[in-house]
Design a protein around this motif. Structure first.
Motif, PDB file in Angstrom:
ATOM      1  N   GLU A 154       0.825  -1.205   0.000  1.00 54.82           N
ATOM      2  CA  GLU A 154       0.000   0.000   0.000  1.00 54.82           C
ATOM      3  C   GLU A 154       0.863   1.261   0.000  1.00 54.82           C
ATOM      4  O   GLU A 154       0.571   2.226  -0.719  1.00 54.82           O
ATOM      5  N   ALA A 155       1.931   1.257   0.808  1.00 56.00           N
ATOM      6  CA  ALA A 155       2.820   2.416   0.838  1.00 56.00           C
ATOM      7  C   ALA A 155       3.461   2.636  -0.532  1.00 56.00           C
ATOM      8  O   ALA A 155       3.609   3.783  -0.992  1.00 56.00           O
ATOM      9  N   ALA A 156       3.838   1.549  -1.196  1.00 56.39           N
ATOM     10  CA  ALA A 156       4.429   1.669  -2.522  1.00 56.39           C
ATOM     11  C   ALA A 156       3.434   2.247  -3.517  1.00 56.39           C
ATOM     12  O   ALA A 156       3.802   3.031  -4.403  1.00 56.39           O
ATOM     13  N   ASP A 157       2.176   1.891  -3.379  1.00 61.56           N
ATOM     14  CA  ASP A 157       1.154   2.458  -4.254  1.00 61.56           C
ATOM     15  C   ASP A 157       1.015   3.960  -4.034  1.00 61.56           C
ATOM     16  O   ASP A 157       0.675   4.703  -4.965  1.00 61.56           O
ATOM     17  N   LEU A 158       1.281   4.422  -2.821  1.00 54.15           N
ATOM     18  CA  LEU A 158       1.149   5.843  -2.501  1.00 54.15           C
ATOM     19  C   LEU A 158       2.341   6.667  -2.964  1.00 54.15           C
ATOM     20  O   LEU A 158       2.176   7.783  -3.457  1.00 54.15           O
ATOM     21  N   VAL A 159       3.558   6.122  -2.784  1.00 53.48           N
ATOM     22  CA  VAL A 159       4.749   6.949  -3.040  1.00 53.48           C
ATOM     23  C   VAL A 159       5.785   6.286  -3.940  1.00 53.48           C
ATOM     24  O   VAL A 159       6.753   6.938  -4.329  1.00 53.48           O
ATOM     25  N   GLY A 160       5.633   5.016  -4.242  1.00 57.57           N
ATOM     26  CA  GLY A 160       6.600   4.315  -5.078  1.00 57.57           C
ATOM     27  C   GLY A 160       7.616   3.538  -4.263  1.00 57.57           C
ATOM     28  O   GLY A 160       7.972   3.931  -3.148  1.00 57.57           O
ATOM     29  N   PHE A 161       8.086   2.430  -4.801  1.00 54.33           N
ATOM     30  CA  PHE A 161       9.028   1.579  -4.077  1.00 54.33           C
ATOM     31  C   PHE A 161      10.376   2.247  -3.866  1.00 54.33           C
ATOM     32  O   PHE A 161      11.122   1.890  -2.953  1.00 54.33           O
ATOM     33  N   ASP A 162      10.707   3.235  -4.687  1.00 52.03           N
ATOM     34  CA  ASP A 162      11.999   3.901  -4.529  1.00 52.03           C
ATOM     35  C   ASP A 162      12.030   4.824  -3.324  1.00 52.03           C
ATOM     36  O   ASP A 162      13.067   5.411  -3.014  1.00 52.03           O
ATOM     37  N   LYS A 163      10.908   4.913  -2.588  1.00 55.89           N
ATOM     38  CA  LYS A 163      10.834   5.759  -1.399  1.00 55.89           C
ATOM     39  C   LYS A 163      10.798   4.956  -0.102  1.00 55.89           C
ATOM     40  O   LYS A 163      10.665   5.528   0.983  1.00 55.89           O
ATOM     41  N   LEU A 164      10.931   3.646  -0.174  1.00 58.76           N
ATOM     42  CA  LEU A 164      10.757   2.778   0.986  1.00 58.76           C
ATOM     43  C   LEU A 164      12.048   2.038   1.317  1.00 58.76           C
ATOM     44  O   LEU A 164      12.770   1.604   0.428  1.00 58.76           O
ATOM     45  N   MET A 165      12.311   1.886   2.622  1.00 61.96           N
ATOM     46  CA  MET A 165      13.520   1.191   3.083  1.00 61.96           C
ATOM     47  C   MET A 165      13.167   0.223   4.205  1.00 61.96           C
ATOM     48  O   MET A 165      12.272   0.489   5.016  1.00 61.96           O
ATOM     49  N   TRP A 166      13.909  -0.859   4.264  1.00 58.77           N
ATOM     50  CA  TRP A 166      13.722  -1.822   5.348  1.00 58.77           C
ATOM     51  C   TRP A 166      14.478  -1.376   6.600  1.00 58.77           C
ATOM     52  O   TRP A 166      15.585  -0.854   6.533  1.00 58.77           O
ATOM     53  N   GLY A 167      13.859  -1.603   7.757  1.00 59.17           N
ATOM     54  CA  GLY A 167      14.522  -1.410   9.038  1.00 59.17           C
ATOM     55  C   GLY A 167      14.032  -2.460  10.011  1.00 59.17           C
ATOM     56  O   GLY A 167      12.880  -2.897   9.949  1.00 59.17           O
ATOM     57  N   SER A 168      14.889  -2.876  10.920  1.00 52.95           N
ATOM     58  CA  SER A 168      14.557  -4.001  11.805  1.00 52.95           C
ATOM     59  C   SER A 168      14.028  -3.590  13.168  1.00 52.95           C
ATOM     60  O   SER A 168      13.269  -4.313  13.789  1.00 52.95           O
ATOM     61  N   ASP A 169      14.491  -2.445  13.685  1.00 50.12           N
ATOM     62  CA  ASP A 169      14.277  -2.046  15.082  1.00 50.12           C
ATOM     63  C   ASP A 169      15.002  -2.986  16.042  1.00 50.12           C
ATOM     64  O   ASP A 169      14.575  -3.175  17.181  1.00 50.12           O
ATOM     65  N   TYR A 170      16.103  -3.572  15.588  1.00 46.49           N
ATOM     66  CA  TYR A 170      16.974  -4.378  16.442  1.00 46.49           C
ATOM     67  C   TYR A 170      17.385  -3.540  17.653  1.00 46.49           C
ATOM     68  O   TYR A 170      17.635  -2.341  17.532  1.00 46.49           O
TER      69      TYR A 170
END
Length: 305
Positions: A234-250
């Motif tokens: 859903e986030a990718a549909d809103l802004v595109g995959f080039d705007k998203l990053m993975w994070g773990s919260d380790y």
């Protein structure tokens, strides 16, 4: 593929308060957290020290090339330790400094952090609201700090209060300082109504969204976190995959799952293409944080395989 963790934590020791409540490290990964004893980390953290070396061991096993270390008020200010970490492992960690934003003239501290070489400053925005005080992200001193950060090309790692409560404040920052690189954490809190308003800020050129803590948010459904995949889609549909990053919260998230599981639900998903996985898990972070010449980590077969 190159994998980069855009949201992690390290600390020498937790011993602080927030909103008048105590946070303090205990033994075996436990801590007093806002008045209650909780399992803060995995039980093999026997002395409460959340060290870079243990994290590196997890990163090497999971083939994570680099990690961005942000800060949280509930962990206490860890600037001294994170400066040591970056100096010791410059090709593995990007560390964020943090100020006491409740203290007058924190701008002076921010200037010192920048002078010390921190590449980013972290603001846990949801902690700026307490029972007795609220610090606005668009306050005069905050805005002057953001101007200083933009001038020195220091990025902002920020988490926001649930929904759209602080979205207007951050939008004003972004519009006034369009060259300031901004990473919005916790994926906008996708289990809370109104989270899309945080994600939509990434339509601005230098704003990204990272997924730190998303496995915790969908912990009730557990692995393989189908709800998290739907939120990423859903986030990718809103802004595109080039705007998203993975994070773990380790390391908080690995009390329930392994570190590798905090991202391999993405690699194993049939709802995302290979290109989308590459962008989300590492390529976007390399571009945003300007990472180069990262280590290449081999896969080490488990004895049980």
């Amino acid at each position: 593929m190159t994998i980069v963790d855009a949201h992690s934590h390290l600390w020498r020791k937790q011993d602080t308060t927030w909103n008048g409540l105590q946070i303090k490290s205990l033994k075996n990964g436990r801590a007093i957290f806002l008045g209650n004893e909780v399992q803060m980390m995995s039980p093999f953290f026997t002395d409460g020290f959340n060290s870079a070396e243990i994290f590196l061991s997890n990163m090497d096993y999971a083939q994570v090339a680099a990690a961005v270390v942000v800060q949280e008020m509930i962990d206490g200010i860890q600037n001294d330790y994170l400066k040591e970490v970056h100096d010791k492992y410059p090709n593995r960690f990007v560390t964020c400094g943090m100020c006491d934003f409740f203290k007058p003239r924190f701008l002076d501290d921010a200037a010192q952090l920048i002078e010390q070489g921190f590449k980013g400053i972290a603001i846990p925005g949801h902690r700026l609201l307490t029972d007795h005080q609220r610090v606005m992200l668009n306050s005069d001193e905050m805005m002057r700090m953001f101007g200083l950060m933009e001038k020195n090309d220091v990025f902002l790692s920020v988490t926001l209060a649930d929904g759209d409560l602080q979205v207007g404040e951050l939008r004003e920052v972004i519009e006034q300082y369009p060259r300031l690189r901004v990473a919005i954490g916790h994926f906008g809190m996708p289990t809370i109504e109104g989270w899309q308003q945080q994600v939509l800020l990434a339509r601005h050129e230098n704003v990204m969204v990272e997924s730190g803590g998303i496995t915790w948010l969908y912990n009730s459904e557990f692995y393989p976190f189908d709800g998290a995949i739907r939120a990423i889609r859903e986030a990718a549909d809103l802004v595109g995959f080039d705007k998203l990053m993975w994070g773990s919260d380790y390391p908080r998230t690995i009390t329930a799952i392994t570190y590798r599981m905090s991202y391999d639900f993405v690699t194993k998903s049939d709802q995302l293409t290979d290109e989308e996985k590459r962008l989300f898990l590492g390529e976007n972070a390399c571009r945003f944080y300007r990472l180069h010449d990262l280590v290449q980590l081999p896969y080490i077969k488990n004895m049980s395989e």
